[in-house]
Write an enzyme that holds these catalytic residues in place. Structure first.
Site, PDB file in Angstrom:
ATOM      1  N   ARG A 131       8.567   0.224   1.773  1.00  0.00           N
ATOM      2  CA  ARG A 131       7.134   0.526   1.773  1.00  0.00           C
ATOM      3  C   ARG A 131       6.874   2.029   1.706  1.00  0.00           C
ATOM      4  O   ARG A 131       5.890   2.462   1.092  1.00  0.00           O
ATOM      5  CB  ARG A 131       6.471  -0.075   3.014  1.00  0.00           C
ATOM      6  CG  ARG A 131       4.948   0.039   3.045  1.00  0.00           C
ATOM      7  CD  ARG A 131       4.374  -0.688   4.243  1.00  0.00           C
ATOM      8  NE  ARG A 131       2.914  -0.766   4.230  1.00  0.00           N
ATOM      9  CZ  ARG A 131       2.115  -0.151   5.111  1.00  0.00           C
ATOM     10  NH1 ARG A 131       2.646   0.567   6.096  1.00  0.00           N
ATOM     11  NH2 ARG A 131       0.804  -0.286   5.036  1.00  0.00           N
ATOM     12  N   ALA A 157      -3.477   0.258   1.462  1.00  0.00           N
ATOM     13  CA  ALA A 157      -2.202  -0.424   1.667  1.00  0.00           C
ATOM     14  C   ALA A 157      -2.391  -1.274   2.911  1.00  0.00           C
ATOM     15  O   ALA A 157      -2.595  -0.755   4.005  1.00  0.00           O
ATOM     16  CB  ALA A 157      -1.084   0.589   1.856  1.00  0.00           C
ATOM     17  N   SER A 158      -2.372  -2.592   2.748  1.00  0.00           N
ATOM     18  CA  SER A 158      -2.755  -3.495   3.828  1.00  0.00           C
ATOM     19  C   SER A 158      -1.780  -3.436   4.999  1.00  0.00           C
ATOM     20  O   SER A 158      -0.634  -2.994   4.871  1.00  0.00           O
ATOM     21  CB  SER A 158      -2.829  -4.927   3.295  1.00  0.00           C
ATOM     22  OG  SER A 158      -3.784  -5.032   2.268  1.00  0.00           O
ATOM     23  N   VAL A 159      -2.243  -3.919   6.150  1.00  0.00           N
ATOM     24  CA  VAL A 159      -1.418  -4.014   7.355  1.00  0.00           C
ATOM     25  C   VAL A 159      -0.200  -4.892   7.044  1.00  0.00           C
ATOM     26  O   VAL A 159      -0.361  -6.015   6.553  1.00  0.00           O
ATOM     27  CB  VAL A 159      -2.230  -4.620   8.509  1.00  0.00           C
ATOM     28  CG1 VAL A 159      -1.362  -4.793   9.751  1.00  0.00           C
ATOM     29  CG2 VAL A 159      -3.450  -3.761   8.816  1.00  0.00           C
TER      30      VAL A 159
END
Length: 397
Positions: A37, A70-72
């Site tokens: 990530r 950018a999602s959890v």
């Protein structure tokens, strides 16, 4: 001696934490442990990529929410578990974001699968393309296009996933998802957002599960409305089919407050959002109430969650969810109730307490959602509570 964990170790620690809270399918867990990530978030301290937090990647000068996030990571993992993609699947993702989710999907479907991701914003699409190329996922297709149109040239898809909030399901998506295919989307109704997993059965979608989530809404859908009250310090968010009149509510928070209490209690980390979900199965007056600090300082009764609490609105009256601490039960010290304002405030508060009690009697129950195209004959719908949208009709039961 350097005791700082490596990025690989930090990534695995984060996935360990996610799995401890929610077991994941093996393929999803492996993808989360594999895709870096941090490399999709250039300019960010790499260690911060492995906290369970969202990261803004493009701000929105015209509004309070970013244009892209950018999602959890735990929400990403939860939605991938709902999608249940398999090796060899053809997938469409609506909302490219950083490209990280598309890389996870590519890991899951493998070399025999196909992943297409799309975004309406040229900068976001370019970022996703660049990061996917950099990390070895050149085979993922990235398209700059309005997500509401889908990508017909790569259809039909076995599964589709949206990473932006949807108020309605576009007709193009029906045409591009294969019969029997799975659709996972952050779906918005009555002020709440749920990640809903749906399976297509011919001309209907039927839900397989719902999970609480929050996502930036997609550009191009405007079925939600906002009534600003008390000089904009209080807002009621509602759907276009609901009868909410801002003029009738202008002075509602200047009227006498009524508080009614249920017997339901919750612990400090125990969710109670199911009250909202379950209320929408039978009640067309359910909305979302947002109360700012300015309004609280002016004396308005604090909602359970100031920025988003379920509320019932009828005419010039409103009731919403509240809580108070009672130490009689140390395991569940928070008692749930309702605050009512306006001439029918007491009646609405009693109605909301009834919703709380119904939820409390069976806290794990989740309704079923069946979705039809807007032209479906009403006498052919399954039994349940009907909510009409622009392109679809949903039935909750």
């Amino acid at each position: 001696m350097n005791d700082t964990p490596t990025l690989d170790e930090q990534r695995n620690q984060l996935v360990d934490e996610i799995v401890a809270g929610r077991p994941l399918p093996v393929a999803v867990e492996q993808a989360m442990r594999t895709v870096p990530r941090d490399q999709f978030l250039p300019g960010l301290d790499p260690s911060k990529a492995y906290t369970d937090e969202a990261v803004s990647i493009k701000e929105n000068p015209g509004g309070p929410l970013p244009l892209s996030l950018a999602s959890v990571p735990s929400i990403v993992a939860m939605m991938l578990a709902q999608l249940d993609a398999q090796p060899g699947d053809r997938l469409l993702e609506i909302g490219a974001g950083t490209g990280f989710n598309a890389a996870l999907l590519a890991e899951i479907v493998g070399e025999d699968g196909q992943v297409t991701t799309m975004d309406i914003d040229s900068d976001v699409a370019l970022h996703a393309r660049t990061m996917l190329n950099k990390t070895g996922y050149e085979h993922v297709t990235v398209i700059e296009r309005d997500g509401l149109k889908g990508v017909a040239e790569n259809a039909p898809y076995d599964r589709m996933i949206a990473t932006v909030g949807l108020w309605d399901i576009p007709s193009a998506w029906w045409e591009q998802l294969a019969d029997g295919g799975q659709l996972v989307l952050p779906f918005r109704w009555r002020g709440q957002t749920r990640s809903v997993a749906l399976t297509r059965h011919g001309e209907t979608f039927v839900s397989d599960g719902m999970e609480l989530c929050g996502f930036v809404p997609i550009i191009g859908q405007d079925g939600e409305r906002t009534a600003e009250l008390a000089d904009g310090t209080i807002r009621v968010h509602y759907d276009q089919d609901q009868s909410v009149d801002r003029d009738l509510l202008t002075d509602v928070f200047s009227t006498s407050l009524v508080e009614l209490w249920s017997e339901a209690r919750v612990g400090g980390q125990e969710p109670f959002d199911g009250i909202w979900l379950r209320a929408t199965v039978s009640d067309n007056t359910v909305c979302r109430l947002e109360v700012t600090k300015e309004a609280l300082d002016a004396g308005v009764r604090r909602p359970a969650i100031p920025v988003r609490s379920p509320a019932l609105v009828v005419g010039g009256s409103v009731a919403y969810l509240i809580l108070q601490r009672e130490d009689a039960d140390p395991e569940r010290p928070w008692r749930l109730g309702a605050a009512g304002y306006g001439p029918a405030g007491s009646d609405l508060a009693r109605k909301l307490v009834a919703h709380i009690d119904a939820w409390s009697a069976d806290r794990e129950a989740v309704p079923t959602m069946t979705i039809y195209t807007a032209g479906a004959a009403r006498d052919g719908l399954v039994e349940g509570h009907v909510i009409a949208k622009d392109e679809t009709v949903i039935v909750l039961g």
